[in-house]
Design a protein around this motif. Sequence first.
Motif, PDB file in Angstrom:
ATOM      1  N   TRP A 230       0.734  -1.149  -0.059  1.00 12.14           N
ATOM      2  CA  TRP A 230      -0.057  -0.018  -0.072  1.00 12.14           C
ATOM      3  C   TRP A 230       0.779   1.331   0.085  1.00 12.14           C
ATOM      4  O   TRP A 230       0.387   2.457  -0.481  1.00 12.14           O
ATOM      5  N   VAL A 231       2.139   1.210   0.542  1.00 14.30           N
ATOM      6  CA  VAL A 231       2.882   2.340   0.413  1.00 14.30           C
ATOM      7  C   VAL A 231       3.076   2.803  -0.820  1.00 14.30           C
ATOM      8  O   VAL A 231       3.455   4.060  -1.019  1.00 14.30           O
ATOM      9  N   THR A 232       3.368   1.863  -1.897  1.00 15.08           N
ATOM     10  CA  THR A 232       3.683   2.252  -3.064  1.00 15.08           C
ATOM     11  C   THR A 232       2.454   3.129  -3.832  1.00 15.08           C
ATOM     12  O   THR A 232       2.680   4.128  -4.526  1.00 15.08           O
ATOM     13  N   LEU A 233       1.227   2.780  -3.334  1.00 15.90           N
ATOM     14  CA  LEU A 233       0.006   3.679  -3.766  1.00 15.90           C
ATOM     15  C   LEU A 233       0.186   5.030  -3.237  1.00 15.90           C
ATOM     16  O   LEU A 233      -0.253   6.198  -3.789  1.00 15.90           O
ATOM     17  N   VAL A 234       0.402   5.176  -1.953  1.00 16.43           N
ATOM     18  CA  VAL A 234       0.420   6.379  -1.164  1.00 16.43           C
ATOM     19  C   VAL A 234       1.772   7.409  -1.966  1.00 16.43           C
ATOM     20  O   VAL A 234       1.623   8.498  -2.110  1.00 16.43           O
ATOM     21  N   ILE A 235       2.932   6.758  -2.238  1.00 21.71           N
ATOM     22  CA  ILE A 235       3.956   7.297  -2.722  1.00 21.71           C
ATOM     23  C   ILE A 235       3.448   7.820  -4.171  1.00 21.71           C
ATOM     24  O   ILE A 235       3.919   9.076  -4.751  1.00 21.71           O
ATOM     25  N   GLY A 236       2.700   6.966  -4.772  1.00 20.63           N
ATOM     26  CA  GLY A 236       2.398   7.310  -6.407  1.00 20.63           C
ATOM     27  C   GLY A 236       1.488   8.620  -6.220  1.00 20.63           C
ATOM     28  O   GLY A 236       1.495   9.609  -6.960  1.00 20.63           O
TER      29      GLY A 236
ATOM     30  N   ASN B  73       5.521  14.977 -16.062  1.00 23.59           N
ATOM     31  CA  ASN B  73       6.339  13.971 -15.667  1.00 23.59           C
ATOM     32  C   ASN B  73       5.944  13.464 -14.436  1.00 23.59           C
ATOM     33  O   ASN B  73       5.783  12.223 -14.107  1.00 23.59           O
ATOM     34  N   ASN B  74       5.604  14.082 -13.458  1.00 19.70           N
ATOM     35  CA  ASN B  74       5.177  13.558 -12.075  1.00 19.70           C
ATOM     36  C   ASN B  74       3.693  12.889 -12.093  1.00 19.70           C
ATOM     37  O   ASN B  74       3.551  11.726 -11.425  1.00 19.70           O
ATOM     38  N   ILE B  75       2.803  13.612 -12.824  1.00 18.40           N
ATOM     39  CA  ILE B  75       1.644  12.782 -13.167  1.00 18.40           C
ATOM     40  C   ILE B  75       1.650  11.407 -13.836  1.00 18.40           C
ATOM     41  O   ILE B  75       1.094  10.564 -13.292  1.00 18.40           O
ATOM     42  N   VAL B  76       2.607  11.302 -14.813  1.00 21.54           N
ATOM     43  CA  VAL B  76       2.495  10.127 -15.477  1.00 21.54           C
ATOM     44  C   VAL B  76       3.211   9.141 -14.691  1.00 21.54           C
ATOM     45  O   VAL B  76       2.925   7.705 -14.645  1.00 21.54           O
ATOM     46  N   VAL B  77       4.429   9.463 -14.181  1.00 17.96           N
ATOM     47  CA  VAL B  77       5.078   8.429 -13.433  1.00 17.96           C
ATOM     48  C   VAL B  77       4.263   8.106 -11.961  1.00 17.96           C
ATOM     49  O   VAL B  77       4.241   6.911 -11.572  1.00 17.96           O
ATOM     50  N   GLY B  78       3.569   9.072 -11.480  1.00 18.87           N
ATOM     51  CA  GLY B  78       2.532   8.865 -10.224  1.00 18.87           C
ATOM     52  C   GLY B  78       1.423   7.581 -10.571  1.00 18.87           C
ATOM     53  O   GLY B  78       1.398   6.701  -9.797  1.00 18.87           O
ATOM     54  N   LEU B  79       0.898   7.978 -11.693  1.00 26.23           N
ATOM     55  CA  LEU B  79       0.021   6.919 -12.417  1.00 26.23           C
ATOM     56  C   LEU B  79       0.395   5.596 -12.646  1.00 26.23           C
ATOM     57  O   LEU B  79      -0.245   4.624 -12.236  1.00 26.23           O
ATOM     58  N   ILE B  80       1.689   5.681 -13.043  1.00 23.45           N
ATOM     59  CA  ILE B  80       2.308   4.288 -13.431  1.00 23.45           C
ATOM     60  C   ILE B  80       2.987   3.546 -11.949  1.00 23.45           C
ATOM     61  O   ILE B  80       2.434   2.467 -11.815  1.00 23.45           O
ATOM     62  N   ILE B  81       3.119   4.253 -10.980  1.00 22.38           N
ATOM     63  CA  ILE B  81       3.351   3.781  -9.543  1.00 22.38           C
ATOM     64  C   ILE B  81       2.208   3.136  -9.066  1.00 22.38           C
ATOM     65  O   ILE B  81       2.324   2.224  -8.584  1.00 22.38           O
ATOM     66  N   ILE B  82       0.969   4.166  -9.117  1.00 22.05           N
ATOM     67  CA  ILE B  82      -0.191   3.728  -8.525  1.00 22.05           C
ATOM     68  C   ILE B  82      -0.501   2.290  -9.223  1.00 22.05           C
ATOM     69  O   ILE B  82      -0.975   1.313  -8.697  1.00 22.05           O
ATOM     70  N   ALA B  83      -0.479   2.133 -10.494  1.00 21.69           N
ATOM     71  CA  ALA B  83      -1.052   1.086 -11.170  1.00 21.69           C
ATOM     72  C   ALA B  83      -0.243  -0.297 -10.897  1.00 21.69           C
ATOM     73  O   ALA B  83      -0.877  -1.431 -10.619  1.00 21.69           O
ATOM     74  N   LEU B  84       0.970  -0.164 -10.898  1.00 19.63           N
ATOM     75  CA  LEU B  84       1.799  -1.200 -10.553  1.00 19.63           C
ATOM     76  C   LEU B  84       1.706  -1.749  -9.144  1.00 19.63           C
ATOM     77  O   LEU B  84       1.844  -2.778  -8.789  1.00 19.63           O
TER      78      LEU B  84
END
Length: 143
Positions: free
Chosen positions: A90-96, A118-129
Motif C-alpha cells: 500500500w505504501v507504493t500507492l501513497v508514494i504514487g 512527468n510527475n503525473i505520468v510516473v505517479g499514475l504508473i506507480i499507482i497502477a503497478l
Amino acid sequence: MVRPVSDLEGHPDVVELRARYDQVAETPTARITDGALVLAGLYLTVSPWVVGFPPFEANLSVNNFICGVAVAFLAAGFAVAYGRTHNLTWVTLVIGLWTIFAPLIIQRGFVTTGAIANNIVVGLIIIALGIIAMRPGLLARKR
C-alpha cells in the motif's frame, strides 16, 4: 498460555502463509510487476535530470529522488521476500499519489509544465503497478 513473539516466527501457520505468499509472488506477472516497479522508481529518481527541472525546482528534485529510491527499494523487497514485505504494498500507492500532487504542494504553484506532466505520468504508473503488486497477497489469502 501466551507465546512470546519470537515463537510465532516458527509457528506452522505463519510459515505456511509466508510460503504461500512466496509461491504466488513467483508468478511471471508478479515478477514483471516488481521489475517494472523497480524501473519506475529508478526513473523517478533520475527524472529531474532527464526532464531538466530548473534550479528553482530543487525541492521537487530532492523529493523525486527520495520517493524514487523508496519505490525502488520497496519493489526490490517485494521481488526478493514478498512473504515478509507484502504488507507494505500500500505504501507504493501513497508514494504514487504523493508524486502526482507533490509539484503543486512543494512548489506552491511555481512549477514547470514538464515537471507536472512527468510527475503525473510516473505517479499514475506507480499507482497502477502498486495495485498489481497487491494482487499476489490477495490471491494468497483466498487459498
